[in-house]
Scaffold this motif. Structure first.
Motif, PDB file in Angstrom:
ATOM      1  N   ARG A 144     -10.731   4.322 -10.025  1.00 16.99           N
ATOM      2  CA  ARG A 144      -9.464   5.145 -10.711  1.00 16.99           C
ATOM      3  C   ARG A 144      -7.819   4.972 -10.700  1.00 16.99           C
ATOM      4  NH1 ARG A 144     -11.255  10.754  -8.292  1.00 16.99           N
ATOM      5  NH2 ARG A 144     -13.175   9.778  -8.219  1.00 16.99           N
ATOM      6  N   GLY A 145      -7.703   3.869  -9.613  1.00 18.00           N
ATOM      7  CA  GLY A 145      -6.461   3.542  -9.313  1.00 18.00           C
ATOM      8  C   GLY A 145      -6.020   2.092 -10.042  1.00 18.00           C
ATOM      9  N   LEU A 166       2.473   1.417  -3.797  1.00 20.39           N
ATOM     10  CA  LEU A 166       1.487   1.521  -4.733  1.00 20.39           C
ATOM     11  C   LEU A 166       0.189   2.142  -3.945  1.00 20.39           C
ATOM     12  CD1 LEU A 166       2.008  -1.402  -6.925  1.00 20.39           C
ATOM     13  CD2 LEU A 166       2.697   0.981  -7.715  1.00 20.39           C
ATOM     14  N   PRO A 167       0.112   3.363  -3.805  1.00 21.19           N
ATOM     15  CA  PRO A 167      -1.206   3.703  -2.653  1.00 21.19           C
ATOM     16  C   PRO A 167      -2.308   3.994  -3.599  1.00 21.19           C
ATOM     17  CG  PRO A 167       0.489   5.385  -2.895  1.00 21.19           C
ATOM     18  CD  PRO A 167       0.914   4.426  -3.786  1.00 21.19           C
ATOM     19  N   ALA A 168      -2.909   2.874  -4.232  1.00 21.25           N
ATOM     20  CA  ALA A 168      -4.040   2.978  -5.097  1.00 21.25           C
ATOM     21  C   ALA A 168      -5.326   2.227  -4.479  1.00 21.25           C
ATOM     22  CB  ALA A 168      -3.839   2.785  -6.300  1.00 21.25           C
ATOM     23  N   SER A 169      -6.408   2.940  -4.914  1.00 23.60           N
ATOM     24  CA  SER A 169      -7.662   1.993  -4.394  1.00 23.60           C
ATOM     25  C   SER A 169      -8.835   2.641  -5.237  1.00 23.60           C
ATOM     26  CB  SER A 169      -8.035   2.582  -2.867  1.00 23.60           C
ATOM     27  OG  SER A 169      -8.270   3.861  -2.790  1.00 23.60           O
ATOM     28  N   ASP A 218      -2.537   0.980 -10.993  1.00 24.43           N
ATOM     29  CA  ASP A 218      -1.649   0.684  -9.890  1.00 24.43           C
ATOM     30  C   ASP A 218      -2.046  -0.579  -9.204  1.00 24.43           C
ATOM     31  OD1 ASP A 218       0.309   2.551 -10.458  1.00 24.43           O
ATOM     32  OD2 ASP A 218      -0.619   3.955  -8.903  1.00 24.43           O
ATOM     33  N   ILE A 219      -3.354  -0.903  -9.061  1.00 22.47           N
ATOM     34  CA  ILE A 219      -3.874  -1.930  -8.267  1.00 22.47           C
ATOM     35  C   ILE A 219      -3.498  -3.531  -9.189  1.00 22.47           C
ATOM     36  CG2 ILE A 219      -5.954  -3.348  -7.837  1.00 22.47           C
ATOM     37  CD1 ILE A 219      -7.168  -0.576  -6.970  1.00 22.47           C
ATOM     38  N   ASP A 231       0.855  -1.307  -0.086  1.00 24.60           N
ATOM     39  CA  ASP A 231       0.050  -0.189   0.012  1.00 24.60           C
ATOM     40  C   ASP A 231       0.726   1.273   0.029  1.00 24.60           C
ATOM     41  OD1 ASP A 231      -2.404  -1.242  -0.237  1.00 24.60           O
ATOM     42  OD2 ASP A 231      -2.662  -1.250   2.173  1.00 24.60           O
ATOM     43  N   LYS A 245       0.077  -3.892  -8.296  1.00 22.54           N
ATOM     44  CA  LYS A 245      -0.071  -4.578  -7.130  1.00 22.54           C
ATOM     45  C   LYS A 245      -0.289  -5.873  -6.876  1.00 22.54           C
ATOM     46  CE  LYS A 245      -1.667  -1.223  -3.733  1.00 22.54           C
ATOM     47  NZ  LYS A 245      -2.765  -0.818  -2.607  1.00 22.54           N
TER      48      LYS A 245
END
Length: 197
Positions: free
Chosen positions: A93-94, A87-90, A97-98, A84, A101
């Motif tokens: 929209r992310g 790659l701080p994506a959620s 990056d997810i 996290d 991950k």
């Protein structure tokens, strides 16, 4: 569900919240990993007992699975924290990056955990390092191919929708079935096995 049932469920939720905060989260993740790995083995053993008359439940086998599961819990706890941060994506929209991950998880954590599983259980069960390495060599690709069939989709859901403090618990819930497969892979014996029933 009856109104009293919802109240009970809400009370359970409120009572369980402290288990998913601070230092308690590490303990929850550790014990959850161990308990569910042992439960997966217990499910597999119950199937084997029905399929092989005369076979008995082996509590040492489940205890070894519990120990290896507990040893993986802290790794998983800190692994998800690190991912996290990396790659701080959620959310949707992310998604790019997810997907990264998920790929990092499959290319780094999955093989490491497979090696950990076979070598850890081998050590606990008195195998020599050579025997454990041979078993790993014999079974790793079967494990890793199955891993690719299950975990990318599960991790996509995990990283898209599950809040960070519940990620290991979510994975632990899914691993009940996975751990049953791992127990099969580790302890299968050659020869016919009649289906229970």
């Amino acid at each position: 569900m009856a109104p009293g049932g919802w109240r009970w469920l809400r009370g359970l939720w409120v009572a369980g919240q402290p288990l998913f905060q601070g230092r308690a989260l590490l303990v929850t993740n550790t014990l959850g990993s161990g308990v569910l790995m042992a439960a997966g083995d217990g499910m597999r053993q119950s199937w084997e007992i029905r399929a092989r008359p005369g076979q008995k439940f082996d509590p040492r086998r489940s205890a070894s699975m519990f120990a290896v599961g507990c040893s993986m819990g802290p790794f998983l706890h800190y692994w998800y924290l690190w991912l996290d941060r990396l790659l701080p994506a959620s959310g949707l929209r992310g998604l790019p990056d997810i997907l990264r991950k998920v790929l990092v998880d499959q290319l780094v954590a999955s093989p490491m955990l497979g090696v950990w599983y076979f070598l850890g259980l081998g050590c606990l069960e008195g195998q020599t390092l050579d025997q454990s390495c041979q078993e790993l060599q014999d079974k790793f690709w079967e494990f890793y191919k199955a891993d690719w069939c299950v975990w990318p989709a599960a991790q996509l859901v995990n990283f898209l929708f599950v809040p960070p403090q519940f990620r290991v618990t979510y994975i632990n819930g899914l691993t009940l079935g996975w751990d049953t497969y791992l127990s099969y892979l580790k302890y299968r014996t050659p020869g016919p096995l009649r289906p229970p029933g």
